[in-house]
Design a protein around this motif. Sequence first.
Motif, PDB file in Angstrom:
ATOM      1  N   ALA A  88       0.835  -1.206   0.000  1.00 42.77           N
ATOM      2  CA  ALA A  88       0.000   0.000   0.000  1.00 42.77           C
ATOM      3  C   ALA A  88       0.869   1.254   0.000  1.00 42.77           C
ATOM      4  O   ALA A  88       0.591   2.210  -0.742  1.00 42.77           O
ATOM      5  N   ASP A  89       1.935   1.257   0.808  1.00 42.46           N
ATOM      6  CA  ASP A  89       2.851   2.400   0.840  1.00 42.46           C
ATOM      7  C   ASP A  89       3.507   2.596  -0.522  1.00 42.46           C
ATOM      8  O   ASP A  89       3.608   3.726  -1.020  1.00 42.46           O
ATOM      9  N   LEU A  90       3.961   1.502  -1.112  1.00 41.81           N
ATOM     10  CA  LEU A  90       4.631   1.584  -2.417  1.00 41.81           C
ATOM     11  C   LEU A  90       3.663   2.033  -3.505  1.00 41.81           C
ATOM     12  O   LEU A  90       4.034   2.829  -4.377  1.00 41.81           O
ATOM     13  N   SER A  91       2.441   1.548  -3.460  1.00 44.90           N
ATOM     14  CA  SER A  91       1.440   1.961  -4.453  1.00 44.90           C
ATOM     15  C   SER A  91       1.135   3.448  -4.333  1.00 44.90           C
ATOM     16  O   SER A  91       1.019   4.154  -5.346  1.00 44.90           O
ATOM     17  N   LEU A  92       1.013   3.918  -3.094  1.00 44.43           N
ATOM     18  CA  LEU A  92       0.777   5.343  -2.880  1.00 44.43           C
ATOM     19  C   LEU A  92       1.957   6.166  -3.384  1.00 44.43           C
ATOM     20  O   LEU A  92       1.771   7.226  -3.996  1.00 44.43           O
ATOM     21  N   PHE A  93       3.165   5.678  -3.162  1.00 47.89           N
ATOM     22  CA  PHE A  93       4.372   6.351  -3.660  1.00 47.89           C
ATOM     23  C   PHE A  93       4.304   6.516  -5.180  1.00 47.89           C
ATOM     24  O   PHE A  93       4.548   7.604  -5.709  1.00 47.89           O
ATOM     25  N   ILE A  94       3.948   5.463  -5.875  1.00 46.55           N
ATOM     26  CA  ILE A  94       3.869   5.509  -7.341  1.00 46.55           C
ATOM     27  C   ILE A  94       2.794   6.506  -7.786  1.00 46.55           C
ATOM     28  O   ILE A  94       3.015   7.318  -8.690  1.00 46.55           O
TER      29      ILE A  94
END
Length: 108
Positions: free
Chosen positions: A48-54
Amino acid sequence: HPNDKTQLAIIQDVFCKKRLPRFLNYFERVLSHNGGNGFLFGDSISYADLSLFICMRAAESSYPDAVKPLKPSHPLLFNLIESIAARPNIAAYLASPDSKQPRGSSMM
């Protein structure tokens, strides 16, 4: 219709002025409810953190003038984005020729 520049401008304006702030407010609240520990859920980085980063990289690239003024009111969110970008493997990838910065209105 995608070729109607007037309609596209209206859609982008609504996104920048209404939807983007609402989404950023939501993620700021989620981060706060998780104790402000720098992650959306739990105590370590997640998909979820990585998806938000993208998503945030795409938003910052596509609509920098809309994102920049929202940064001061969303410190937890932008600290998360900066901390992910600073992770050694991600920083190396972002600095490499393989990394492609989102361009244009990719959020639409």
